[in-house]
Motif scaffolding. Structure first.
Motif, short mmCIF file in Angstrom:
data_model
loop_
_atom_site.label_atom_id
_atom_site.label_comp_id
_atom_site.label_asym_id
_atom_site.label_seq_id
_atom_site.Cartn_x
_atom_site.Cartn_y
_atom_site.Cartn_z
N LEU A 199 3.72 -1.75 -10.53
CA LEU A 199 2.80 -2.43 -9.61
C LEU A 199 3.23 -3.86 -9.34
O LEU A 199 3.06 -4.38 -8.24
CB LEU A 199 1.38 -2.42 -10.19
N SER A 200 3.79 -4.49 -10.37
CA SER A 200 4.29 -5.86 -10.20
C SER A 200 5.37 -5.90 -9.12
O SER A 200 5.43 -6.84 -8.32
CB SER A 200 4.83 -6.33 -11.55
N GLU A 201 6.21 -4.86 -9.07
CA GLU A 201 7.26 -4.79 -8.04
C GLU A 201 6.67 -4.46 -6.67
O GLU A 201 7.09 -4.99 -5.65
CB GLU A 201 8.33 -3.75 -8.41
N VAL A 202 5.66 -3.58 -6.64
CA VAL A 202 5.00 -3.25 -5.36
C VAL A 202 4.39 -4.51 -4.77
O VAL A 202 4.50 -4.77 -3.56
CB VAL A 202 3.91 -2.17 -5.57
N GLU A 203 3.78 -5.33 -5.63
CA GLU A 203 3.15 -6.58 -5.17
C GLU A 203 4.19 -7.49 -4.49
O GLU A 203 3.93 -8.09 -3.46
CB GLU A 203 2.51 -7.29 -6.37
N LYS A 204 5.40 -7.54 -5.08
CA LYS A 204 6.46 -8.40 -4.51
C LYS A 204 7.01 -7.84 -3.21
O LYS A 204 7.45 -8.59 -2.33
CB LYS A 204 7.60 -8.57 -5.52
N ILE A 205 7.02 -6.50 -3.08
CA ILE A 205 7.57 -5.87 -1.87
C ILE A 205 6.60 -6.02 -0.69
O ILE A 205 7.01 -6.15 0.46
CB ILE A 205 7.88 -4.37 -2.14
N CYS A 206 5.29 -6.03 -0.99
CA CYS A 206 4.28 -6.15 0.07
C CYS A 206 4.26 -7.58 0.64
O CYS A 206 4.47 -8.53 -0.10
CB CYS A 206 2.88 -5.84 -0.47
N SER A 207 3.99 -7.69 1.93
CA SER A 207 3.86 -9.01 2.57
C SER A 207 2.40 -9.21 2.96
O SER A 207 1.61 -8.28 2.97
CB SER A 207 4.72 -9.07 3.84
N ASP A 208 2.07 -10.47 3.32
CA ASP A 208 0.69 -10.77 3.74
C ASP A 208 0.51 -10.42 5.21
O ASP A 208 0.20 -11.28 6.03
CB ASP A 208 0.37 -12.24 3.48
N VAL A 209 0.72 -9.17 5.55
CA VAL A 209 0.60 -8.72 6.94
C VAL A 209 -0.30 -7.49 6.99
O VAL A 209 -0.56 -6.86 5.98
CB VAL A 209 1.98 -8.38 7.56
N ASP A 210 -0.76 -7.16 8.20
CA ASP A 210 -1.63 -5.99 8.34
C ASP A 210 -0.87 -4.70 8.59
O ASP A 210 -1.46 -3.67 8.89
CB ASP A 210 -2.64 -6.23 9.48
N GLU A 211 0.47 -4.76 8.50
CA GLU A 211 1.27 -3.54 8.66
C GLU A 211 0.87 -2.55 7.56
O GLU A 211 0.55 -2.95 6.44
CB GLU A 211 2.77 -3.85 8.51
N PRO A 212 0.90 -1.24 7.84
CA PRO A 212 0.41 -0.29 6.84
C PRO A 212 1.37 -0.08 5.66
O PRO A 212 2.58 -0.16 5.79
CB PRO A 212 0.25 1.01 7.64
N ALA A 213 0.76 0.21 4.52
CA ALA A 213 1.51 0.65 3.33
C ALA A 213 0.91 1.99 2.94
O ALA A 213 -0.31 2.17 3.02
CB ALA A 213 1.33 -0.35 2.20
N SER A 214 1.76 2.95 2.56
CA SER A 214 1.21 4.25 2.17
C SER A 214 1.45 4.50 0.69
O SER A 214 2.46 4.06 0.13
CB SER A 214 1.81 5.36 3.01
N VAL A 215 0.50 5.18 0.07
CA VAL A 215 0.59 5.52 -1.35
C VAL A 215 0.46 7.04 -1.44
O VAL A 215 -0.52 7.61 -0.95
CB VAL A 215 -0.53 4.85 -2.17
N THR A 216 1.46 7.70 -2.01
CA THR A 216 1.43 9.16 -2.13
C THR A 216 1.41 9.57 -3.59
O THR A 216 2.26 9.13 -4.37
CB THR A 216 2.67 9.78 -1.43
N GLN A 217 0.45 10.40 -3.96
CA GLN A 217 0.34 10.88 -5.33
C GLN A 217 1.04 12.23 -5.44
O GLN A 217 0.77 13.14 -4.67
CB GLN A 217 -1.14 11.03 -5.70
N GLY A 218 1.95 12.32 -6.41
CA GLY A 218 2.60 13.60 -6.71
C GLY A 218 2.13 14.10 -8.05
O GLY A 218 1.28 13.48 -8.70
N ALA A 219 2.67 15.23 -8.50
CA ALA A 219 2.23 15.82 -9.76
C ALA A 219 2.51 14.90 -10.95
O ALA A 219 1.68 14.73 -11.84
CB ALA A 219 2.92 17.16 -9.97
N ARG A 220 3.71 14.29 -10.96
CA ARG A 220 4.06 13.43 -12.10
C ARG A 220 4.47 12.02 -11.69
O ARG A 220 4.68 11.16 -12.54
CB ARG A 220 5.21 14.08 -12.89
N HIS A 221 4.62 11.82 -10.38
CA HIS A 221 5.06 10.50 -9.88
C HIS A 221 4.14 10.04 -8.77
O HIS A 221 3.36 10.79 -8.22
CB HIS A 221 6.51 10.59 -9.36
N VAL A 222 4.30 8.75 -8.43
CA VAL A 222 3.56 8.19 -7.29
C VAL A 222 4.55 7.39 -6.46
O VAL A 222 5.48 6.77 -7.00
CB VAL A 222 2.35 7.34 -7.78
#
Length: 370
Positions: A199-222
């Motif tokens: 999550l710490s890395e996801v926070e750094k990859i995200c920008s302060d913009v309204d562009e969409p980010a998607s989160v997909t849940q898999g059986a053992r990974h996300v």
């Protein structure tokens, strides 16, 4: 392999992927970045826990794949002049040219680089990058670092009809953030736990913009997809704290205060507390005023700030860092503090509007004469 690419774009892509490079590994390829030139230029890193893949705009003349040591590759590109970088590889010998600079370095066999895990689609949600970034940054501080309860070394993502709730707990405090989401697919309600490191890395990859980010849940990974970058992380398995039952909501004492004023007072009193000189804050909630004091081997400190409401003289002790972390993260100018006794938790909420955040801090036992 042969391609040309703008130095700034390549540097940004290396800097993003380097975050999931293994610093030291028994598999040397994991200390590198997988460079793939095909229909597009892709850079991938994977430390067997988290994998990051990003695409870079490039002019590809010849296709190919190899692994380059992340540290050296990153340093070379960073120190090149701002110009077009030309990259050519034959067998494993790589020639990197930019302006008058030229490097010839040795790459390694891409066969040794493990494949990123595939995320078997189960459920997904979409929300603006800025929301995802703030939800992570305002809860990640409460993620536990105690490996004896591995499930709490991550944050719980819980999705239902009202939106997304992110919760972190570490045994001494709880942080919760809630936001409506733009779109979700799959089950009406689902939840999963993502490791704090990912999550710490996801926070750094995200920008302060309204562009969409998607989160997909898999059986053992996300999988998190942000712009041209994808991050895959394993999910944490286990029983997460039943947090709704853990939060006391029938509190008898309710006071309000300015977040910044409370923070300044606590900060001043905390000046005489250090890692070597630990001491709890003694907080006395009176009518319209909060009195904060502490005492360590080097002296004592006192401060007070105005609050709205009557604390009925309640005396309670707190770890200064835990209280400050919660107030720093609170995305509101004014907060409501709910308390009951000197040994029950303090719940911090927004004074107005819907409850988009909730922080809970457990008290510290005060010794007489402290």
């Amino acid at each position: 392999m042969k391609f040309t690419c703008e130095k700034a774009l390549l540097q940004a892509a290396i800097s993003t992927t380097s975050r999931a490079v293994s610093p030291k590994s028994s598999i040397p390829a994991l200390e590198g970045i997988l460079v793939e030139a095909g229909n597009e230029l892709r850079l991938t890193s994977y430390n067997l826990e988290t994998g990051i893949r990003t695409t870079v705009p490039a002019d590809i003349q010849e296709e190919g794949t190899l692994v380059l040591g992340a540290r050296l590759f990153g340093e070379i590109i960073r120190k090149l002049p701002d110009d077009m970088v030309s990259f050519q590889a034959e067998n494993y010998m790589v020639k990197i040219k930019c302006g008058m600079s030229e490097f010839n370095i040795l790459g390694t066999d891409p066969e040794e680089f493990p494949e990123l895990p595939t995320v078997e689609y189960q459920n997904s949600l979409i929300l603006p990058q800025s929301k995802l970034k703030s939800m992570i940054s305002q809860t990640i501080f409460a993620v536990s670092d105690n490996e004896s309860r591995p499930i709490h070394t991550g944050s719980l993502f819980e999705v239902d009809d009202s939106g997304l709730t992110v919760v972190s707990v570490d045994g001494y405090r709880l942080a919760l953030r809630h936001e409506a989401i733009e779109k979700k697919e799959g089950a009406p309600e689902f939840s999963f736990v993502v490791p704090g490191a990912a999550l710490s890395e996801v926070e750094k990859i995200c920008s302060d913009v309204d562009e969409p980010a998607s989160v997909t849940q898999g059986a053992r990974h996300v999988m998190f997809k942000v712009g041209d970058t994808m991050l895959v992380s394993r999910r944490l398995e286990g029983e997460f704290l039943a947090y709704r039952q853990a939060i006391p909501r029938n509190n008898t004492i309710i006071v309000e205060g300015e977040t910044r004023t409370l923070l300044s007072s606590i900060d001043r009193v905390s000046l005489i507390i250090s890692d070597k000189l630990k001491s709890p804050l003694r907080c006395v909630f009176d009518n319209g005023v909060l009195k904060i004091s502490t005492k360590t081997a080097i002296g004592d400190a006192y401060d007070q700030c105005s609050i709205q409401g009557d604390g009925e003289g309640l005396e309670i002790g707190f770890n200064n860092k835990y209280l400050m972390d919660a107030l720093k993260a609170a995305p509101a100018d004014r907060v409501r503090l709910e308390l009951t006794t000197g040994v029950s938790p303090c719940v911090i909420l927004p004074t107005e509007g819907e409850e988009k955040f909730l922080y809970m801090v457990l008290p510290v036992r005060l010794r007489a004469g402290e």
